[in-house]
Design a protein around this motif. Structure first.
Motif, PDB file in Angstrom:
ATOM      1  N   ALA A  72      19.436  -8.572  17.888  1.00 63.86           N
ATOM      2  CA  ALA A  72      19.495  -7.943  16.630  1.00 63.86           C
ATOM      3  C   ALA A  72      18.674  -8.719  15.731  1.00 63.86           C
ATOM      4  N   VAL A  73      18.992 -10.120  15.618  1.00 66.90           N
ATOM      5  CA  VAL A  73      18.172 -11.072  14.671  1.00 66.90           C
ATOM      6  C   VAL A  73      16.725 -10.876  14.937  1.00 66.90           C
ATOM      7  N   PHE A  74      16.216 -11.087  16.479  1.00 64.26           N
ATOM      8  CA  PHE A  74      14.693 -10.832  16.687  1.00 64.26           C
ATOM      9  C   PHE A  74      14.254  -9.587  17.097  1.00 64.26           C
ATOM     10  N   ASP A  75      14.943  -8.392  16.324  1.00 59.53           N
ATOM     11  CA  ASP A  75      14.537  -7.196  16.633  1.00 59.53           C
ATOM     12  C   ASP A  75      13.957  -6.663  17.979  1.00 59.53           C
ATOM     13  N   VAL A  76      15.021  -7.151  19.184  1.00 59.93           N
ATOM     14  CA  VAL A  76      15.001  -6.638  20.242  1.00 59.93           C
ATOM     15  C   VAL A  76      15.985  -5.495  20.519  1.00 59.93           C
ATOM     16  N   PRO A  77      15.477  -4.403  20.975  1.00 58.56           N
ATOM     17  CA  PRO A  77      16.333  -3.288  21.481  1.00 58.56           C
ATOM     18  C   PRO A  77      17.446  -3.762  22.117  1.00 58.56           C
ATOM     19  N   GLY A  78      18.717  -3.528  21.768  1.00 61.85           N
ATOM     20  CA  GLY A  78      20.208  -3.672  22.604  1.00 61.85           C
ATOM     21  C   GLY A  78      20.150  -3.299  23.797  1.00 61.85           C
ATOM     22  N   SER A  79      21.321  -3.383  24.331  1.00 57.57           N
ATOM     23  CA  SER A  79      21.919  -2.744  25.738  1.00 57.57           C
ATOM     24  C   SER A  79      23.312  -1.959  25.805  1.00 57.57           C
ATOM     25  N   LYS A  80      23.627  -2.073  24.286  1.00 58.31           N
ATOM     26  CA  LYS A  80      25.154  -1.460  24.420  1.00 58.31           C
ATOM     27  C   LYS A  80      25.277   0.028  24.266  1.00 58.31           C
ATOM     28  N   ASN A  81      24.189   0.715  24.765  1.00 58.25           N
ATOM     29  CA  ASN A  81      24.243   1.975  24.209  1.00 58.25           C
ATOM     30  C   ASN A  81      25.241   2.834  25.282  1.00 58.25           C
ATOM     31  N   GLU A  82      25.366   2.493  26.472  1.00 47.70           N
ATOM     32  CA  GLU A  82      26.182   3.089  27.284  1.00 47.70           C
ATOM     33  C   GLU A  82      27.730   2.546  27.263  1.00 47.70           C
ATOM     34  N   MET A  83      27.825   1.230  27.310  1.00 46.40           N
ATOM     35  CA  MET A  83      29.088   0.576  27.290  1.00 46.40           C
ATOM     36  C   MET A  83      29.012  -0.901  26.984  1.00 46.40           C
ATOM     37  N   SER A  84      29.819  -1.793  26.723  1.00 44.42           N
ATOM     38  CA  SER A  84      29.900  -3.203  26.282  1.00 44.42           C
ATOM     39  C   SER A  84      30.496  -3.862  27.353  1.00 44.42           C
ATOM     40  N   GLY A  85      30.418  -5.255  27.139  1.00 47.89           N
ATOM     41  CA  GLY A  85      31.064  -6.311  28.101  1.00 47.89           C
ATOM     42  C   GLY A  85      32.486  -6.273  28.434  1.00 47.89           C
ATOM     43  N   ASP A  86      33.203  -5.856  27.435  1.00 43.32           N
ATOM     44  CA  ASP A  86      34.759  -6.060  27.388  1.00 43.32           C
ATOM     45  C   ASP A  86      35.209  -4.632  28.232  1.00 43.32           C
ATOM     46  N   GLN A  87      34.273  -3.539  28.611  1.00 37.77           N
ATOM     47  CA  GLN A  87      34.914  -2.452  29.124  1.00 37.77           C
ATOM     48  C   GLN A  87      34.600  -2.512  30.676  1.00 37.77           C
ATOM     49  N   VAL A  88      34.072  -3.457  31.059  1.00 38.09           N
ATOM     50  CA  VAL A  88      33.677  -3.751  32.700  1.00 38.09           C
ATOM     51  C   VAL A  88      34.818  -3.314  33.552  1.00 38.09           C
ATOM     52  N   THR A  89      35.796  -4.002  33.160  1.00 42.09           N
ATOM     53  CA  THR A  89      37.015  -4.061  34.186  1.00 42.09           C
ATOM     54  C   THR A  89      37.623  -2.698  34.331  1.00 42.09           C
ATOM     55  N   LYS A  90      37.541  -2.094  33.114  1.00 36.45           N
ATOM     56  CA  LYS A  90      38.118  -0.604  32.996  1.00 36.45           C
ATOM     57  C   LYS A  90      37.081   0.234  33.503  1.00 36.45           C
ATOM     58  N   VAL A  91      35.812   0.178  33.439  1.00 34.87           N
ATOM     59  CA  VAL A  91      35.016   1.069  34.006  1.00 34.87           C
ATOM     60  C   VAL A  91      34.877   0.889  35.759  1.00 34.87           C
ATOM     61  N   TYR A  92      35.131  -0.209  35.955  1.00 38.81           N
ATOM     62  CA  TYR A  92      35.158  -0.550  37.382  1.00 38.81           C
ATOM     63  C   TYR A  92      36.476  -0.124  38.126  1.00 38.81           C
ATOM     64  N   TYR A  93      37.591  -0.346  37.726  1.00 35.14           N
ATOM     65  CA  TYR A  93      38.817   0.323  38.342  1.00 35.14           C
ATOM     66  C   TYR A  93      39.517   1.654  37.837  1.00 35.14           C
ATOM     67  N   GLU A  94      39.164   1.989  36.541  1.00 43.62           N
ATOM     68  CA  GLU A  94      39.411   3.251  36.089  1.00 43.62           C
ATOM     69  C   GLU A  94      38.451   4.607  36.480  1.00 43.62           C
ATOM     70  N   GLU A  95      37.297   4.059  36.077  1.00 44.65           N
ATOM     71  CA  GLU A  95      36.328   5.097  36.097  1.00 44.65           C
ATOM     72  C   GLU A  95      35.448   4.977  37.583  1.00 44.65           C
ATOM     73  N   LYS A  96      35.696   4.006  38.017  1.00 49.99           N
ATOM     74  CA  LYS A  96      35.154   3.610  39.630  1.00 49.99           C
ATOM     75  C   LYS A  96      33.561   4.100  39.476  1.00 49.99           C
ATOM     76  N   ASP A  97      33.039   3.424  38.550  1.00 54.38           N
ATOM     77  CA  ASP A  97      31.541   3.725  38.184  1.00 54.38           C
ATOM     78  C   ASP A  97      30.827   2.538  38.066  1.00 54.38           C
ATOM     79  N   LEU A  98      30.688   2.078  39.210  1.00 54.17           N
ATOM     80  CA  LEU A  98      29.590   0.654  39.694  1.00 54.17           C
ATOM     81  C   LEU A  98      28.321   0.793  39.181  1.00 54.17           C
ATOM     82  N   SER A  99      27.616   2.167  39.389  1.00 53.96           N
ATOM     83  CA  SER A  99      26.518   2.200  38.915  1.00 53.96           C
ATOM     84  C   SER A  99      26.234   2.312  37.473  1.00 53.96           C
ATOM     85  N   LYS A 100      27.250   2.541  36.770  1.00 60.21           N
ATOM     86  CA  LYS A 100      27.088   2.513  35.220  1.00 60.21           C
ATOM     87  C   LYS A 100      27.153   0.941  34.978  1.00 60.21           C
TER      88      LYS A 100
END
Length: 244
Positions: A182-210
């Motif tokens: 954000a400081v350097f005006d580079v487009p971010g990567s948090k549109n689909e999910m964020s880092g603190d959701q990875v375990t939930k997406v893996y075990y509950e959503e079972k969406d490794l591709s995401k």
């Protein structure tokens, strides 16, 4: 961009890893590991009892290599296209089998000269690089020379860390990739999910591709940030190749 910098990028690999708690729940931990997590949780929570040890394992277990595992390693490299414009290609290894994942990554980096390969990650020296090495040891996988730092002099360790580049020796606080982007005006990567959701997406959503899409986009952000930290123009969107 100087010719010297172009030459340096020949053996330059940017990476990011995504980790999850090693088990889907605290209850699935072996009894011995449960007791050891309980001890760790006491020091981590520091009197905060809003979460039980079981909840805390699901929330924070992914951060610690003793209790977590790697499910995706994304990596990318710069190159120059036919128009002599800087371009970037990003891909990833992923899977439920961490051993196979680590062996694939080991084979990749061993294609580069060990004494010339520069590995770059955000907070890589504190997280990504040691996490990979520890998980390799746990699985009895020989650590590639490019990742071995024991006994080396500081100038012999070629690892780069964008968070360290930003700190200039100031170690008072953590600066996230998202904040620097954000400081350097580079487009971010948090549109689909964020880092603190990875375990939930893996075990509950079972969406490794995401998870892998998110991990690859973090590497794209990392690459653009690295260029901005050296006052270079970022890679044009049309010059970025994503390989699933």
């Amino acid at each position: 961009m100087t010719e010297e910098f172009k030459k340096r990028f020949k053996n330059f690999l940017l990476l990011d890893i995504e980790t999850v708690a090693g088990f889907a729940s605290y209850e699935q931990l072996p009894e011995r590991m449960q007791k050891l997590w309980d001890k760790k949780a006491v020091s981590l929570k520091r009197g905060d009892e809003t979460m039980s040890n079981a909840e805390y394992f699901y929330d924070r277990g992914a951060i610690y290599s003793e209790f977590g595992k790697i499910v995706c390693i994304a990596f990318g490299a710069f190159y120059w296209n036919e128009r002599d414009e800087i371009a970037f290609k990003v891909s990833s290894f992923s899977g439920d089998d961490e051993v196979q994942l680590l062996l694939q990554f080991k084979a990749l980096i061993e294609k580069y000269p060990a004494d010339q390969l520069v590995l770059c990650a955000h907070n890589g020296k504190e997280f990504d690089f040691p996490f990979i090495c520890r998980r390799m040891l746990i699985h009895c996988i020989e650590i590639p020379r490019a990742l071995q730092i024991s006994g080396k002099k500081p100038w012999e360790i070629l690892h780069q860390d964008t968070m360290e580049l930003w700190k200039f020796g100031d170690y008072k606080s953590y600066t996230s990739l998202d904040l620097l982007a954000a400081v350097f005006d580079v487009p971010g990567s948090k549109n689909e999910m964020s880092g603190d959701q990875v375990t939930k997406v893996y075990y509950e959503e079972k969406d490794l591709s995401k998870i892998c899409r998110y991990c690859r986009e973090d590497v794209v952000v990392l690459a653009q940030l690295y260029l901005r930290l050296h006052c270079f123009q970022t890679v044009k969107p049309e010059n970025i190749t994503r390989v699933e």
